[in-house]
Structure formats: structure tokens, C-alpha cells
Design a protein around this motif. Structure first.
Motif, PDB file in Angstrom:
ATOM      1  N   UNK A   1      -8.314  -4.726  -2.634  1.00 57.84           N
ATOM      2  CA  UNK A   1      -9.414  -4.113  -2.009  1.00 57.84           C
ATOM      3  C   UNK A   1      -9.616  -2.719  -2.579  1.00 57.84           C
ATOM      4  N   UNK A   2      -8.283  -1.980  -2.256  1.00 58.52           N
ATOM      5  CA  UNK A   2      -8.302  -0.597  -2.709  1.00 58.52           C
ATOM      6  C   UNK A   2      -8.876  -0.516  -4.387  1.00 58.52           C
ATOM      7  N   UNK A   3      -8.200  -1.467  -5.149  1.00 55.32           N
ATOM      8  CA  UNK A   3      -8.551  -1.390  -6.529  1.00 55.32           C
ATOM      9  C   UNK A   3      -9.988  -1.312  -6.663  1.00 55.32           C
ATOM     10  N   UNK A   4     -10.905  -1.714  -5.818  1.00 49.68           N
ATOM     11  CA  UNK A   4     -12.380  -2.057  -6.167  1.00 49.68           C
ATOM     12  C   UNK A   4     -12.876  -0.458  -5.878  1.00 49.68           C
ATOM     13  N   UNK A   5     -12.155   0.500  -5.468  1.00 50.74           N
ATOM     14  CA  UNK A   5     -12.711   1.913  -5.087  1.00 50.74           C
ATOM     15  C   UNK A   5     -12.055   2.805  -6.537  1.00 50.74           C
ATOM     16  N   UNK A   6     -12.749   3.997  -6.466  1.00 50.95           N
ATOM     17  CA  UNK A   6     -12.283   4.862  -7.398  1.00 50.95           C
ATOM     18  C   UNK A   6     -11.065   5.533  -7.012  1.00 50.95           C
ATOM     19  N   UNK A   7     -10.999   5.876  -5.583  1.00 52.87           N
ATOM     20  CA  UNK A   7      -9.732   6.493  -5.262  1.00 52.87           C
ATOM     21  C   UNK A   7      -9.401   6.183  -3.828  1.00 52.87           C
ATOM     22  N   UNK A   8      -8.333   6.055  -3.437  1.00 53.85           N
ATOM     23  CA  UNK A   8      -7.817   5.834  -2.279  1.00 53.85           C
ATOM     24  C   UNK A   8      -7.202   7.068  -1.815  1.00 53.85           C
ATOM     25  N   UNK A   9      -7.564   7.814  -0.735  1.00 49.19           N
ATOM     26  CA  UNK A   9      -7.278   9.041  -0.302  1.00 49.19           C
ATOM     27  C   UNK A   9      -6.013   9.148   0.225  1.00 49.19           C
ATOM     28  N   UNK A  10      -5.712   7.843   0.671  1.00 50.28           N
ATOM     29  CA  UNK A  10      -4.363   7.908   1.406  1.00 50.28           C
ATOM     30  C   UNK A  10      -3.115   7.334   0.686  1.00 50.28           C
ATOM     31  N   UNK A  11      -3.342   7.100  -0.628  1.00 55.61           N
ATOM     32  CA  UNK A  11      -2.344   6.788  -1.546  1.00 55.61           C
ATOM     33  C   UNK A  11      -1.549   5.559  -1.044  1.00 55.61           C
ATOM     34  N   UNK A  12      -2.279   4.317  -0.718  1.00 56.26           N
ATOM     35  CA  UNK A  12      -1.767   3.304  -0.129  1.00 56.26           C
ATOM     36  C   UNK A  12      -1.236   3.339   1.248  1.00 56.26           C
ATOM     37  N   UNK A  13      -1.096   4.185   2.035  1.00 59.02           N
ATOM     38  CA  UNK A  13      -0.709   4.233   3.437  1.00 59.02           C
ATOM     39  C   UNK A  13      -1.579   3.788   4.275  1.00 59.02           C
TER      40      UNK A  13
END
Length: 486
Positions: free
Chosen positions: A432-444
Motif C-alpha cells: 500500500x505504501x508503494x502506491x504513495x509518493x512518500x511514506x513520512x514514517x519510513x516503514x514505521x
């Protein structure tokens, strides 16, 4: 045209076959990248759950369009294998390799990608509920009967492509005339560039053009969609009227359709809708280029096959033709399970203001003292400083549904997929996070997420020079959350 053989449309066939094949590549790549996260085994709306429900009910299969996954158990790996096979076959067609053989070779190749992509669309649920899905399917089916380089394209199939463009353009024009008042008083495009689903890099500049220009845009749109499509059929007169004029009229009509679609391409992101229309419009371009002109006569068996397709369409076209004349005209509707002879149309009404749902998360457990950070999407507006990207013909399905989300009223968001999406963010689900431009929590994993509604508008030239922002936004309120993972 010369009876059964459209001898001057060899170039048109090349554009149609290769262009449609390229668009199928885009569609399969889009599904490879997004389907598992959205609809896969652990997706937001798992396709296996839909298929299981269909299998458990005797009559439920009637509501599901044809799909290979009715007979083969769905897995993410098999879905990607189907996409990979589709890309390989479509790439061969784009290079023109199958077209070098007998007519049945490209026919089987196009039917393969048509059925393969239909297998995906049929279980795509709301993430595949767009008009350009059925448009690509119908275009792929018709392209199967254009034949190979050995013979000229069949006249009846070229005419069916004109009928497809007519339904696409005239249907869109009629849905506008019957729709919102803004299309009749010529004000629709004073809003549309700003409120369209996914603005592009030049959308703000288009929005800031003078009011008289936007009125001219609407008027030009009405001419291009309500008047010009009738002239696509002019080359038929060449069978009985000597001289170049029937072909020239068809060429001009095609050029107008292409020009209007190119303007939409540079001012917005409508997946492959506009690109498909451009490709299809080339069906009316009669360019007697010697390199593409085929002297071989059409075999009898091929005349029989293509004539049968034409007769099939003559029957199926009753429903879309009646729909065009109906006061309750349907938009983007299919009247059969094979997605053929569909009704098309878009933007019968234009949204007057833009409401965006901004999703935020925090690593703090106390919502009142939390520091909230936004999730950035690949296409939809978020950061007020970011230049809207050029995405089309690629289709960002999650971003598009985020635009639809507040249209029924931003104070209540009642969509199962959105609840599942927030849950996936709380779980820091990698697909799901790969569908976004940026994960602000870097996988956390965030402790809390929420959804906040904002009203967005493009800034003026003066505001941009002062603040260097492309959007101005006003907070409307929190609509979901703060929510934590159960």
C-alpha cells in the motif's frame, strides 16, 4: 475505399493497431503495479473475496463479466503472470510483428489481450469502474479484425471504428448538453481546469486564462463533440461520389477531434482516455501512403468473418443508439457482458469547488499533543508548493478514487476501500505504501491516522510570485479519526 477493401486506410490501420497495443501495455503495467495492493489476496478490496462470493451463489455469476479467474484460482502471482503475458503480446503488436503474417495471427493476438485485460477489469470492482476501461476493451476487440499487412483493412471494420469514435464524442457532447447548466451558459471551463480529478503541470495556467477564452473552449467543445463526429462518415460517400472531397472532409473531422484531445492531454490527466481517442480518430484519416498500401485482395473467409462482426455490431448498436436519443442518457454504460458497443460520456456536470481529503499520521499516541504529518500521493494535490505531475496515460487508481471520495459530501466518508486503506497505513503495509509518493514514517507504523478535508483553489499569478505556492487551501474539518489499529 474500394468495396470490401479500404485501400487508402493502410496508414490508419498501422496507427490503430500499434497505438491500441501500446495502450494495452500501459494498462497491463498499471495492473501489475497496482492490482495486488488494491485488489490482490491481501488488497484493500480482495478479488478472491468477490470470486468466492460469486462461486457460492448460483445466480451471482450473471453479474460478473467474463474472467479467466472464474476457472483458475486467483493469486497475485497468476495475476502478474497474466499482466506479463499481456505486455509481451501487446509489445509484439506494437512492433508490428504479428501483422506480417496472415490475418488470423494479429486477430488471435488482439483477442488474447482483449480477453486477458477483461479478466482483470471484471474483478476490479470500484478501482476499475472507469469508462476508459471498457473503451480500451472495445478498441482491442475491433483491432482484432483489421487484418495484416498482406491485405487492405476491411471497410466494414474501419466504419465500426468511426461508429466507436462517434459514440465516444457525440455521447460526451450530449451528456453535457443534457447535464449541468454550466455547459449551456458556457461557464463550465472556468471551473474544470481547477476541479478536474487530477490536474497536470499546465492546468493552473489554463485555469488562469481569461474568462472569454474559457467560454470559447466550451463552445469549441460543443462543436467538436456535437457537430464534427457526423463528418467522420464522409469517406463512405467516396464509394458513390467521385473526387477527393469525401476523404478530405473525413481527414478534417479527424484532425479536429485529435486537436481537441491534445488540448485535454496538455491540461489534465485522464489516464488513457484522451490518448485512446486520438488513436481511434486516425481511423478516419485516409492517407494513401504507398508503403502502407496493400494490393492483396481480401480472402473470402476474411470477408465472411469481418462481415459477421459488422452484423453483430449492427444488432448490439441498437441499445447505445437508443441511449444517445434518451433524455435519461446513461454515461459509460455497457449493455452486454463482453463490453462491446458501449455508451460513453464524461463530465455531464462540473464540480464548482475542489475538496481534497488529506490523510495524516503521527507517531504520538496522544492525539491532542500529536505532531501530524501528511502522506503524499503520486498524482492528487497535497503539498501546496508542488507542481502537479504529468501522469497520463498511466492510471493512478487510488488517486482517482480519492477525488471521488468527497463528492457525495465530505462530512461523511462511507467507502469500505477507504477504511481498509487507513488500516493498511496503520499497519505500514508495504504494498500500500508503494502506491504513495512518500511514506513520512519510513516503514514505521504510525500510532494514529486521520483524514482531514480541505478546500483547494489555484493561486493567482500575484499570489504565486509572493508566496511561491500553486495552491491555496482552507481547512474544513476532520472527517475520519484520529483512528488507531485495533
Amino acid at each position: 475505399m474500394d468495396g470490401f477493401a479500404a485501400v487508402d486506410f493502410g496508414f490508419s490501420r498501422e496507427v490503430l493497431q500499434r497505438g491500441i497495443a501500446v495502450l494495452y501495455i500501459v494498462a497491463f503495467v498499471s495492473s501489475w503495479n497496482q492490482f495486488p495492493a488494491l485488489l490482490g489476496e491481501k488488497g484493500l478490496l480482495p478479488a478472491p473475496r468477490l470470486l468466492s462470493w460469486v462461486h457460492s451463489r448460483t445466480r451471482a455469476g450473471r453479474i460478473l463479466n467474463p474472467t479467466l479467474f472464474r476457472f483458475v484460482r486467483f493469486t497475485d502471482r497468476r495475476l502478474r503472470a497474466l499482466c506479463a503475458a499481456g505486455v509481451v503480446i501487446a509489445a509484439a503488436l506494437a512492433l508490428g510483428i504479428p501483422q506480417l503474417g496472415p490475418a488470423w495471427v494479429p486477430m488471435l493476438c488482439f483477442l488474447a489481450i482483449y480477453l486477458g485485460y477483461m479478466s482483470i477489469v471484471s474483478i476490479g470492482q470500484t478501482f476499475y469502474g472507469f469508462g476508459w476501461e471498457m473503451l480500451l476493451l472495445e478498441a482491442g476487440f475491433l483491432a482484432a479484425f483489421l487484418g495484416g499487412r498482406e491485405q487492405a483493412p476491411p471497410t466494414v471494420v474501419i466504419v465500426l471504428f468511426w461508429w466507436l469514435v462517434f459514440r465516444l464524442e457525440f455521447g460526451a457532447g450530449m451528456i453535457k448538453i443534457r447535464g449541468g447548466r454550466e455547459w449551456r451558459d458556457l461557464t463550465a471551463l472556468t471551473y474544470h481546469h481547477e476541479t478536474q480529478p487530477m490536474p497536470g503541470p499546465l492546468s493552473r495556467q489554463a485555469h488562469l486564462l481569461p474568462r472569454w477564452f474559457h467560454q470559447g473552449e466550451v463552445l469549441g467543445n460543443h462543436v467538436a463533440q456535437l457537430v464534427v463526429p457526423w463528418f467522420l462518415f464522409a469517406p463512405i460517400l467516396g464509394l458513390v461520389v467521385p473526387g477527393p472531397w469525401p476523404a478530405i472532409v473525413g481527414d478534417v473531422a479527424a484532425a479536429i477531434v485529435i486537436a481537441t484531445q491534445l488540448w485535454l492531454i496538455v491540461t489534465g490527466n485522464f489516464a488513457w482516455l484522451n490518448w485512446t481517442t486520438v488513436v481511434l480518430a486516425f481511423s478516419a484519416v485516409s492517407a494513401p501512403v504507398p508503403f502502407f498500401r496493400s494490393a492483396g485482395a481480401l480472402p473470402i473467409w476474411w470477408i465472411v468473418v469481418t462481415s459477421a462482426v459488422f452484423l453483430l455490431y449492427a444488432v448490439l448498436s441498437w441499445w447505445p443508439a437508443r441511449n444517445l436519443l434518451s433524455r435519461r442518457q446513461l454515461m459509460n454504460a455497457s449493455f452486454n457482458r463482453w463490453q462491446l458497443a458501449n455508451a460513453y460520456g464524461a463530465f455531464g456536470t462540473v464540480t464548482k469547488e475542489r475538496v481534497e481529503i488529506v490523510v495524516e499520521g503521527t507517531l504520538d499516541s496522544d492525539p491532542d499533543a500529536a505532531t501530524w504529518v501528511e502522506y503524499d500521493f503520486k498524482g492528487k494535490p497535497g503539498d501546496v508548493r508542488r507542481l502537479p505531475p504529468q501522469v497520463a496515460p498511466y492510471h493512478l487508481r487510488l488517486d482517482w478514487l480519492m477525488w471521488f471520495l468527497p463528492l457525495g459530501g465530505w462530512r461523511r466518508l462511507d467507502e469500505p476501500w477507504f477504511e481498509a486503506f487507513l488500516g493498511a497505513l496503520l499497519a505500514a503495509d508495504a504494498p500500500t505504501l508503494r502506491l504513495l509518493a512518500r511514506d513520512p514514517f519510513h516503514g514505521e507504523r504510525p500510532q494514529l491516522v486521520r483524514a482531514v478535508a480541505y478546500r483547494y483553489r489555484f493561486t493567482t499569478h500575484a499570489e504565486y510570485r509572493r508566496d511561491r505556492v500553486r495552491w491555496d487551501r482552507t481547512r474544513l474539518g476532520t472527517v475520519v479519526g484520529p483512528a488507531r489499529l485495533r
